[in-house]
Motif scaffolding. Structure first.
Motif, PDB file in Angstrom:
ATOM      1  N   HIS A  83       0.844  -1.198   0.130  1.00 34.37           N
ATOM      2  CA  HIS A  83       0.040  -0.023  -0.107  1.00 34.37           C
ATOM      3  C   HIS A  83       0.772   1.144   0.032  1.00 34.37           C
ATOM      4  CE1 HIS A  83      -3.430   2.592   0.919  1.00 34.37           C
ATOM      5  NE2 HIS A  83      -2.583   3.132   1.944  1.00 34.37           N
ATOM      6  N   GLN A  84       0.612   2.238  -1.122  1.00 39.13           N
ATOM      7  CA  GLN A  84       1.364   3.402  -0.887  1.00 39.13           C
ATOM      8  C   GLN A  84       0.343   4.514  -0.391  1.00 39.13           C
ATOM      9  OE1 GLN A  84       4.469   4.313  -2.546  1.00 39.13           O
ATOM     10  NE2 GLN A  84       3.912   5.968  -1.441  1.00 39.13           N
ATOM     11  N   ASN A  85       0.896   5.290   0.592  1.00 44.27           N
ATOM     12  CA  ASN A  85      -0.047   6.118   1.254  1.00 44.27           C
ATOM     13  C   ASN A  85      -0.057   7.212  -0.127  1.00 44.27           C
ATOM     14  OD1 ASN A  85      -0.891   5.469   3.583  1.00 44.27           O
ATOM     15  ND2 ASN A  85       0.738   6.610   4.834  1.00 44.27           N
ATOM     16  N   PRO A  86      -1.347   8.093  -0.097  1.00 44.40           N
ATOM     17  CA  PRO A  86      -1.477   9.107  -1.306  1.00 44.40           C
ATOM     18  C   PRO A  86      -0.452  10.202  -1.032  1.00 44.40           C
ATOM     19  CG  PRO A  86      -3.598   8.433  -0.068  1.00 44.40           C
ATOM     20  CD  PRO A  86      -2.655   7.690   0.577  1.00 44.40           C
ATOM     21  N   GLY A  89       3.164   9.514  -0.353  1.00 45.85           N
ATOM     22  CA  GLY A  89       3.557   9.317   1.383  1.00 45.85           C
ATOM     23  C   GLY A  89       4.184   7.759   1.541  1.00 45.85           C
ATOM     24  N   GLU A  90       4.232   7.293   2.746  1.00 41.01           N
ATOM     25  CA  GLU A  90       5.007   5.977   3.118  1.00 41.01           C
ATOM     26  C   GLU A  90       4.378   4.864   2.290  1.00 41.01           C
ATOM     27  OE1 GLU A  90       6.710   3.704   7.114  1.00 41.01           O
ATOM     28  OE2 GLU A  90       5.207   5.532   7.144  1.00 41.01           O
ATOM     29  N   ARG A  91       5.415   4.088   1.961  1.00 37.30           N
ATOM     30  CA  ARG A  91       4.871   2.688   1.419  1.00 37.30           C
ATOM     31  C   ARG A  91       5.032   1.621   2.368  1.00 37.30           C
ATOM     32  NH1 ARG A  91       3.994   0.654  -3.646  1.00 37.30           N
ATOM     33  NH2 ARG A  91       4.354  -1.552  -3.960  1.00 37.30           N
ATOM     34  N   ASP A 131      -7.212   1.782  11.566  1.00 37.45           N
ATOM     35  CA  ASP A 131      -6.263   1.279  10.839  1.00 37.45           C
ATOM     36  C   ASP A 131      -6.744  -0.314  10.128  1.00 37.45           C
ATOM     37  OD1 ASP A 131      -4.562   3.280  11.657  1.00 37.45           O
ATOM     38  OD2 ASP A 131      -3.646   1.902  13.188  1.00 37.45           O
ATOM     39  N   VAL A 134      -8.769   0.068   7.035  1.00 35.52           N
ATOM     40  CA  VAL A 134      -8.120   0.543   5.935  1.00 35.52           C
ATOM     41  C   VAL A 134      -7.406  -0.736   5.500  1.00 35.52           C
ATOM     42  CG1 VAL A 134      -6.122   1.852   5.081  1.00 35.52           C
ATOM     43  CG2 VAL A 134      -7.783   2.805   6.735  1.00 35.52           C
TER      44      VAL A 134
END
Length: 322
Positions: A83-86, A89-91, A131, A134
């Motif tokens: 998962h890549q934060n929009p 951001g952090e992956r 969390d 998500v």
């Protein structure tokens, strides 16, 4: 372990605030001390308990079962997750996601049986459900399994219910009375929109048309003529009634506690404001997509949405007195 299906589709509250005796009689100011722009954290001084309805419907047990079933699914083979934060951001890679989700599910199972939640435990549940929902949604998308989708929905709904209970504006405190918990920004917003509505009523502009629907429909000329006559006989009295109700809301806006009759006046008056704003903003459906945040109409649309939430909460609060 069997899955309990999806969460109940109902307006019944899952959690109710537990108010100390002093809080039911006197405002402690905690709602006014909260940051008006961010309600993602635990509201100051909040203690929540499962509602009697949630107990009867075994919601805590079903939530724990959903979390337990998802935890069991994590022990089986899964597609590789990431998962890549929009916004660059952090992956997060597979092992990280599974570890965070497993920890979140453990917190949910641990706290689901607690009769009351406050402080750190409430913050832990709020964080775990966020969390967990998500990452569970990521798992559901990767596996295309309806059971995982339902389990993700349980986590998301629980977080929403916790948040809603923490920031509910109208709390029944007995004897058909309600404690009012409005934040500073909300009180300021209401002062402004009520003053604007007072001005509209005094000017009798076209935006007030939704408050005075045709008495005989608008089908033919005869009906239209009768409606005009009906309006000429009733509009002055209706406007006076609405002005009086508006002034009553303005007078009670700073009160920490109001009775059911006053809350009903709030509900009707704020709904009147929404009807007029809908006409001004050309809103024909509450499901209508909002304008872009940079649009000139976005601030008014956001006010309209806030008023809708307040009216909805007033309706739910008054239902507790039926």
């Amino acid at each position: 372990m069997t899955t309990p299906g999806g969460p109940p589709d109902t307006d019944e509250p899952w959690f109710v605030p537990v108010l100390a005796l002093d809080d039911t009689q006197h405002g402690d100011g905690s709602e006014d001390d909260a940051d008006d722009s961010d309600v993602s954290e635990v509201a100051p001084g909040t203690t929540l308990a499962w509602s009697s309805w949630a107990g009867e419907e075994q919601v805590p047990r079903r939530l724990a079962a959903a979390a337990g079933a998802l935890a069991l699914r994590l022990t089986e083979a899964l597609p590789e997750l990431s998962h890549q934060n929009p916004g660059g951001g952090e992956r997060f890679e597979h092992a990280q996601l599974i570890a965070v989700l497993a920890n979140a599910l453990g917190v949910v199972v641990e706290l689901a049986d607690d009769r009351q939640l406050a402080g750190d435990d409430l913050a832990r549940l709020l964080g775990a459900t966020h969390d967990g929902a998500v990452i569970a949604a990521i798992v559901a998308e990767a596996t295309d399994e309806s059971a995982v989708t339902q389990q993700s929905a349980w986590l998301r709904r629980t977080g929403e219910e916790v948040h809603r209970a923490m920031w509910r504006r109208f709390h029944p405190v007995g004897d058909s009375r309600f404690r009012v918990r409005l934040r500073r920004g909300e009180r300021a917003l209401l002062r402004r929109v009520l003053a604007e509505q007072h001005q509209r009523l005094s000017e009798d502009g076209p935006s007030l048309a939704p408050l005075y629907p045709p008495g005989y429909g608008d089908g033919d000329d005869a009906s239209a003529a009768r409606s005009v006559e009906f309006s000429s006989l009733t509009k002055v009295d209706l406007t006076a009634t609405r002005s009086s109700a508006l002034e009553r809301v303005q007078a009670s806006l700073e009160d920490r506690e109001i009775d059911a009759e006053t809350l009903a006046v709030w509900m009707r008056t704020l709904n009147d404001v929404r009807l007029v704003m809908a006409a001004e903003l050309d809103i024909t459906d509450d499901e209508q997509a909002p304008p872009a945040p940079w649009s000139a109409t976005f601030p008014a649309w956001r006010t309209y949405a806030v008023l809708g939430n307040l009216v909805h909460e007033a309706v739910l609060a008054l239902r507790t007195q039926l």
